[in-house]
Every structure is written in C-alpha cells, then in structure tokens.
Design an enzyme around this catalytic site. Structure first.
Site, PDB file in Angstrom:
ATOM      1  CG  PHE A 237       7.454  17.347  -1.868  1.00 21.16           C
ATOM      2  CD1 PHE A 237       6.230  17.120  -1.258  1.00 21.16           C
ATOM      3  CD2 PHE A 237       8.550  17.631  -1.073  1.00 21.16           C
ATOM      4  CE1 PHE A 237       6.104  17.192   0.123  1.00 21.16           C
ATOM      5  CE2 PHE A 237       8.427  17.705   0.305  1.00 21.16           C
ATOM      6  CZ  PHE A 237       7.207  17.485   0.902  1.00 21.16           C
ATOM      7  NE  ARG A 650     -14.376   3.242   1.524  1.00 25.16           N
ATOM      8  CZ  ARG A 650     -15.172   2.429   0.820  1.00 25.16           C
ATOM      9  NH1 ARG A 650     -14.703   1.798  -0.208  1.00 25.16           N
ATOM     10  NH2 ARG A 650     -16.408   2.267   1.190  1.00 25.16           N
ATOM     11  CG  ASN A 653      -5.468   7.592   8.557  1.00 23.92           C
ATOM     12  OD1 ASN A 653      -5.803   8.647   9.095  1.00 23.92           O
ATOM     13  ND2 ASN A 653      -4.655   6.723   9.131  1.00 23.92           N
ATOM     14  CE  LYS A 655      -4.193  11.902  14.373  1.00 22.00           C
ATOM     15  NZ  LYS A 655      -4.029  10.972  15.497  1.00 22.00           N
ATOM     16  CB  THR A 656      -2.463   9.973   6.665  1.00 14.98           C
ATOM     17  OG1 THR A 656      -3.495   9.092   6.217  1.00 14.98           O
ATOM     18  CG2 THR A 656      -1.775   9.372   7.876  1.00 14.98           C
ATOM     19  N   GLY A 725      -2.268  13.330  -3.025  1.00 13.54           N
ATOM     20  CA  GLY A 725      -0.922  13.892  -2.910  1.00 13.54           C
ATOM     21  C   GLY A 725      -0.771  15.264  -3.533  1.00 13.54           C
ATOM     22  CD  GLU A 726       1.012  15.089  -8.039  1.00 13.25           C
ATOM     23  OE1 GLU A 726       0.266  14.185  -8.455  1.00 13.25           O
ATOM     24  OE2 GLU A 726       2.048  15.435  -8.612  1.00 13.25           O
TER      25      GLU A 726
HETATM   26 MO1  MOS Z   1       5.135  14.022  -7.320  1.00 13.51          MO
HETATM   27  S1  MOS Z   1       5.870  15.339  -8.736  1.00 13.51           S
HETATM   28  O1  MOS Z   1       4.232  13.027  -8.313  1.00 13.51           O
HETATM   29  O2  MOS Z   1       6.352  13.256  -6.518  1.00 13.51           O
END
Ligand code: MOS
Length: 759
Positions: A237, A650, A653, A655-656, A725-726
């Site tokens: 992470f 967009r 997926n 699910k992910t 991701g964040e």
């Molecule tokens: Mo994250 S802190 O961009 O792996």
C-alpha cells in the site's frame, strides 16, 4: 482531446481474476518463494536505541557461530553509493555506511549463514554498545525541531485573514492522526543473485524499475546489468514504492559471500523497516456566512518526519481543491523526529487532510443548523477552485445524491443522540472526497502470434488490485480477442518500462500504454494486409476498422475483413509486435499536484515538475456514508454499515474495482478505530510490532458495505478511467467520527477513536 475506446463488453458484473487460480492453488510465487542453487540466508541486527552512535560492535561470537558465512557492519561494509534523488520515490540512505543511529530498528549489521535459523541465531550474538544521544520521539517534545520541507505544498488564495475576521460564523479545532505501520500479509523479502557484475533480484516492490535504478547506483553497475522480478507480492500500500535498505543489504550480502542470498523480514522488522504513515497534527479554522457559504479556510498540517530523506506528504492537497471557497491558506510543515523512516501509505497526507476538513465541515454544519450534504453542495466546486480550470470530469454531485438515497440519509434526525436501537445509540455521518490520481509514464508491448493468440506485457507489478485481470480484459477488447486468447504478463524489468504502482495511477497509465500498443499492433496488421491489393482491408486506416472475434473488419462492412492468423500466414510471418507508451495527459507528476503547483506562487515545486502552464485537473470523487452504533456505558463503537458512491470514471471491472473500494473502506475503519503504532518514549522501541498487539480490523469489525459507481468515462485518458486505489480509503475516518458525534454528541478529533475517547 483523445477519443475514448468502447469497452462496453468489459463493463458489467466483472470478470473473475485471471490470476485467481494461480493464487488459490499455490502456483503464484511471491518473492520469498524464489530460490537459487547454493542459496544462503541473511538476518538483520537492528539498533536498540533511537539516537546516538555505535560505540562498539563485536561480531566475534557471531562469526564463529555454526553455519555463518559473513557478518557485515559499518566497520567492514564496502562503500555503497546513493542513487539519484527524485520527488515521488526518494532513495534511502545507503545502509551500514556510518556509526550514526537516527532511529530505533536501524540496521547495524547483517549476518549471512547457511540456513535462516543459523543466520538469526548468529544475529543475536552480535554485541553492540551505543553512545546514546538525545532522541526526539514526539511532536510534543519541546526540543523537536521543524524539518525543512523542500517538497512542501503551501498554497494560498485570496485574503484569509480579512475574510476570517468578517465571517459571520467561524469554527476552529485541532485534529490529530496516529502513526500507522505498513502491514501487508506478505512479509517483504529479497532474493539476490550475482553472476559476475550482473545482479538478479526477486523483491517485494511496487516499483521494480526503481529498485533496478537504486541497486545499479548502489553498486555502480549499468542498469541493464540488474534485473528485478516481482510477479506477485503479498500486498503493498506504498511500502514498496521506495527501496528499503534491506533490499540493498540482501544484494550486498550476496556479493560478499559469492552466493545467492535470501532475506525475509520478520513481522517486527516490517514495522520499523518499511516506513510508516506518520502521525499528524492539524489546526484548521473555517469561516462562513450564516447561509453556509464558506468564506475562508485556514489549514496547517504538520506531519512527523524521520531524520533521513524528505518525502512529499501532501496534507493540504484536498483542502485547496475540494470546495469553492475564495480565501484559503494551507500550510504543510514537518517535525523531525528520531523515528523509523516515514513512507507513503494509501492516500498519504490527503487522507489525513480530508479527516480535518470533513470533520470541521460537520462542526460547521451543526453551528449553522444545516444539513451536512447541503453545506457541501452550497460550496460545490464546479471548477477547480485553486486554478479556476474545469475538471476533466466530476460527478461528485451524483455521488452525494445517489449515496444519500442508498443510505437513507433522509431518515437521519440531525439532533445528536436522538436515534437509538435498544441500548445502542445510532449515528449517521458522511464525508466528501476529492482525490487526484498520479499517473506516470508507462510502456507496454503487444504481440499477435501465428495461431491468432496475443501476448501483452509490461514490467509493472500486481499488488493485488486486479492489474493482471483488467489489463488482460483491456487487451482482449482492443484486439477483438476472447479473454482466454490473451496472455498478459508483468513483473520483470526485462519487459517494457513501467512506473511505480501507486498514487492510484497505474490503471490509467498502463491501460493507456496497452491502448497505444494495441492500436499500433492493429495498424501493423493493416500495413501488412495492405501490401496485398486483394485484401478486403487494403487502403483501410485505423479509424476505418474495428476488431472482433480474432479479425480486423471494416467498420462500414463487418463482413469484409481478415483474421490476424490469415494475414500472418499469407505473409509468412510468425508474429507481429508493437510497442506502446503513454504519458500522463497533464505531465509527469500527479495531475492534481501539478495544477496546484502552477497556481502557487513558489518556483521550487514548479521547477521540480518542469511545468510551465496550468493543466486540466483530473481526479476521482466520492461520498461516504456511515452508520455507527455506540454503547454509551461501555464506550463500544461498531460500524454498522457503509455506503460509498464513487466517481471512478469508466469502471473496467466492477468486481475488482468494488474490491478496491471495500479494501480501502476497511483500511479506513482501521485508521478511524484501531491502528496506532505505540513507541517506548525512551528508546523508541515499537511496543506493538506484532499482529497480536497492533490492532487492525478483523471480520467482526467489518460491516455491510454498499459500493456504487457513478460518473462517466473520463476524457483525461483514452480508456476513460480514474484511479480507485486510494479514493476508497479517504473519507471513511471523517464519516465515522461525524457519525460518532451524531450518535453521542462527542466530537472526537484524535484518531483512532478508542473506547477511552468515548467514555
Ligand atoms: Mo500508494 S501510497 O500510492 O501505494
């Protein structure tokens, strides 16, 4: 403006992970699974003080212990060279080069032996005496000094002082967040092997090309003589964005003993050795008119910093971007402490900043007697408020609306303590999220072989988010092949160069590179087919054709086309290959950072990114809704449910992407309620460096989570995506704290919200 490709077939319930079978059958190999013949093993000796110097280090007993091959300390280690500095992933101080100690857990020796057990047994025999220095371990220590911050993001607009003085309502408070450890389940490991001056490394990293660069610099090698492999990693992470000293030590150990060496960190070593999310102290004041219009925001964020390398830690980023307030001052400082290295960890800085901003807005809403969503809509930023430029796309309004509906926000009685279920007080809280993603340059390669199957690769890593799957889908869609006819591969610096897997930017960066490679590959097939005047594709340009079912066909006449395999066969070719690349549409660093930097009257950061003009701001958005239950007698806090409405552009997926938001939500619950590194105030020793003592959410702490994606394809990149991701992590701590206030009337401004803070 780039056109967006149609990937409708990929949008829907979501394709299963293509790497799933490998993971569940044990076929997926993680860095610590790799071996070489004649492998030796390394173990680390760590400083037991936080500041001072090594007075004496005695390796005699360790050197003669069974199986020991070498013991390296600062007294006998060769010179290691420092790698080039850079903004996003500054290299570490080369290890074992000095007797100086600046944090607990600093590596003071590495022991190499025949077995891991012999290495760790011998490591315990290394005797170290220290001259203790004055350690600064807490930001409250009056001796703690500010650390210069070359990458600060101080930003101003308007006249905050005057606006605050004339504001009808002001609210002011101090917020603190705790230090958190990187705790991926996979222990970080490095397996290093030399052949002459050629180094091969399996490493737990999110940034294999940077590992290559740092190792090449450390040992004065050519980059092409270093190969870094990381097909799978057991979670990361941000801990793997930078190179950690143990990676360099593993390579050094292997070179010293002339054998391959494996070094696997222990769990306590993970706590001090990978870098951590620093504690922060934030002072924030907002001024508004009675009708809820923000007139001024004054925000100062101070993050703890280690003695070594400085990091960009953008606490004020969201403060200046989220709301249409004309007068804003955001300042970004550091306090230097003798703590283990600070690292980036999911939404570094911005998550902490969001906690302060979204909490103080809740306080303001109560002060004004206004609904928290209404207050946010009242100050909605139609354009980026710092630059005045329109967002590439922004569906935050829909996030509020759809999220509130699904959550049942209208059932909320705003009076604190008014909602109950049995003995439990019930609280509803929400928070808004404005989050930029940091796309970076990326390359990829696509090949179609004689049998009509495709091979696509890029030297990136899969940190568990779905990269294998989504990139396979994307390539299949772009080439018009079924998913099972596309092999996607990653995790090797012998492949095309990929950037750090972080900052929520890889899907945009790598996806755009694959888009580029696949388009060029189709062009190469058209060029080849066009050599033959009899081909139905003769004279066709890229925009005249579409791909489907292993064929390129004319857009105006889908019956006229050719199979890839037929084109290759007719021309006697085994395969055709194309290289693709992508650059972030708005420059090399984070789009949001760049836009802000340009707006800011300070030449330093602008020079760092080499940006001359303002660019279109892009980012993901979200609205988070949380219901909590609090037992007022016992101080128990439970998160009952979470609704997240996210503008992710967009969604390739569902699910992910949904898993990403769920994972981020759980991590946000950890930040809000559990995670806190506790260090001994004398030695700096981390007292809770095990999973028995360092609390993270477990199944019983994880509530019902509803995730809904709103928004449209983002024109900022050709595949229309925003990073997920964040954004899924940000906002959860404030939403929980706001819900706790609604349930109890207690405003908790320090995370984590532990029982003692509710009694
Ligand atoms: Mo994250 S802190 O961009 O792996």
């Amino acid at each position: 403006m780039t056109t967006t490709v149609q990937t409708a077939a990929l949008v829907g319930p979501g394709v299963d992970r293509v790497d799933g079978p490998r993971k569940v059958t044990g076929a997926a190999r993680y860095p610590s699974d790799f071996s070489f013949p004649n492998l030796a093993h390394a173990a680390l000796v760590r400083s037991t003080i936080a500041a001072g110097t090594i007075a004496r280090i005695d390796t005699g007993a360790a050197e003669t212990a069974p199986g020991v091959l070498a013991v390296l300390t600062h007294q006998n280690a060769p010179t290691l060279h420092r790698a080039r500095r850079n903004v996003m992933t500054p290299p570490p101080d080369p290890p074992l080069q000095t007797d100086a100690i600046d944090h607990y857990g600093q590596y003071v020796a590495v022991v190499v032996a025949e077995t891991p057990q012999q290495a760790s047994a011998a490591a315990r025999l290394v005797e170290v005496d220290y001259h203790r220095g004055q350690a600064r371990l807490s930001a409250e220590d009056p001796g703690a000094k500010p650390k210069s911050n070359p990458y600060h993001l101080d930003m101003q607009r308007g006249d905050v002082e005057a606006a605050m003085a004339s504001a009808e309502v002001t609210v002011e408070a101090t917020f603190t967040t705790s230090e958190q450890a990187h705790s991926p389940i996979g222990l970080f490991a490095t397996v290093a092997s030399w052949e002459g001056d050629q180094l091969t490394v399996h490493d737990s990293t999110q940034n294999p090309f940077h590992v290559r660069e740092v190792l090449a610099s450390s040992f004065r090698l050519q980059e092409q003589d270093v190969r870094v492999l990381v097909p799978f990693i057991g979670g990361a992470f941000g801990a793997g964005l930078r190179v950690s000293p143990h990676t360099i030590l593993a390579a050094l150990a292997a070179r010293t003993v002339g054998r391959p060496v494996k070094l696997v960190l222990t769990r306590p070593e993970m706590f001090a050795g990978l870098g951590h999310r620093p504690s922060t102290v934030q002072r924030i004041k907002v001024g508004a008119s009675r009708d809820g219009a923000l007139v001024a925001i004054d925000h100062h964020g101070a993050a703890a910093a280690s003695v070594g390398t400085s990091l960009l830690y953008p606490i004020p980023m969201g403060t200046v971007a989220a709301y249409a307030c004309p007068n804003v001052s955001a300042r970004d400082t550091r306090v230097q402490l003798n703590i283990p290295p600070v690292a980036h960890m999911r939404a570094p800085g911005e998550a902490e900043g969001n906690f302060a901003v979204e909490s103080i807005l809740d306080e303001l809403a109560y002060e004004l007697g206004m609904d928290p969503i209404e207050l946010r809509l009242r100050n909605y930023a139609e354009v980026h408020p710092q630059t005045g430029l329109p967002w590439s796309s922004k569906a935050l309004r829909q996030c509020y609306q759809v999220g509130a509906e699904r959550f049942g926000w209208s059932r909320r009685n705003p009076e604190v303590g008014s909602m109950r279920e049995g003995r439990w007080l019930v609280g509803y809280g929400m928070a808004g999220v404005t989050y930029g993603h940091n796309q970076a340059k990326c390359q990829a390669q696509a090949t179609i072989r004689r049998d009509g199957s495709a091979y696509v690769c890029s030297g990136t890593t899969e940190i568990g988010v779905g990269t294998w799957t989504v990139m396979s889908q994307l390539a299949a869609e772009l080439l018009g092949l079924p998913l099972e006819r596309v092999e996607f591969d990653l995790g090797d610096t012998a492949m095309p160069q990929a950037p750090y897997v972080g900052g929520s930017g890889l899907t945009a960066g790598l996806g755009s590179a694959i888009h580029s490679a696949c388009r060029k590959l189709v062009q190469a097939f058209l060029d080849t087919a066009g050599k033959d005047a009899g081909s139905p594709l003769a004279g066709c340009r890229l925009e005249d054709v579409v791909t489907a079912e292993g064929r390129i066909v004319r857009a105006d006449d889908p019956s006229a086309g050719e199979r890839y395999s037929d084109i290759l066969a007719r021309h006697g070719l085994d395969e055709l290959t194309a290289d693709g690349d992508s650059s972030p549409p708005h420059g090399e660093m984070g789009t949001q950072i760049k836009s802000l930097i340009v707006s800011r009257h300070g030449p330093v950061a602008r020079k760092l990114v080499g940006l001359s003009k303002a660019t279109v701001p892009a980012g993901a958005f979200g609205a988070r809704f949380v219901e909590v239950r609090v037992d007022p007698d016992l101080g128990l806090l439970r998160v009952a449910r979470v609704v997240s409405a996210i503008d992710a552009g967009r969604v390739l997926n569902h699910k992910t992407a949904r898993s990403q938001i769920i994972g981020g939500t759980i991590q946000g619950i950890g930040t809000a309620m559990f995670e806190e590194v506790l260090s001994d105030p004398g030695s700096g020793r981390i007292g809770n460096a095990t999973f028995g003592d360092y609390l993270i959410p477990v199944n019983g702490d994880v509530p019902d989570m509803d995730v809904v994606f709103v928004g449209a394809p983002d024109p900022a990149n050709p595949i229309g995506v925003k990073g997920v991701g964040e954004v899924g992590y940000v906002g959860i701590p404030a939403a929980i704290a706001n819900a706790v206030h609604h349930a109890t009337g207690r405003r908790v401004r320090s995370l984590p919200i532990t029982i003692d803070r509710l009694l």
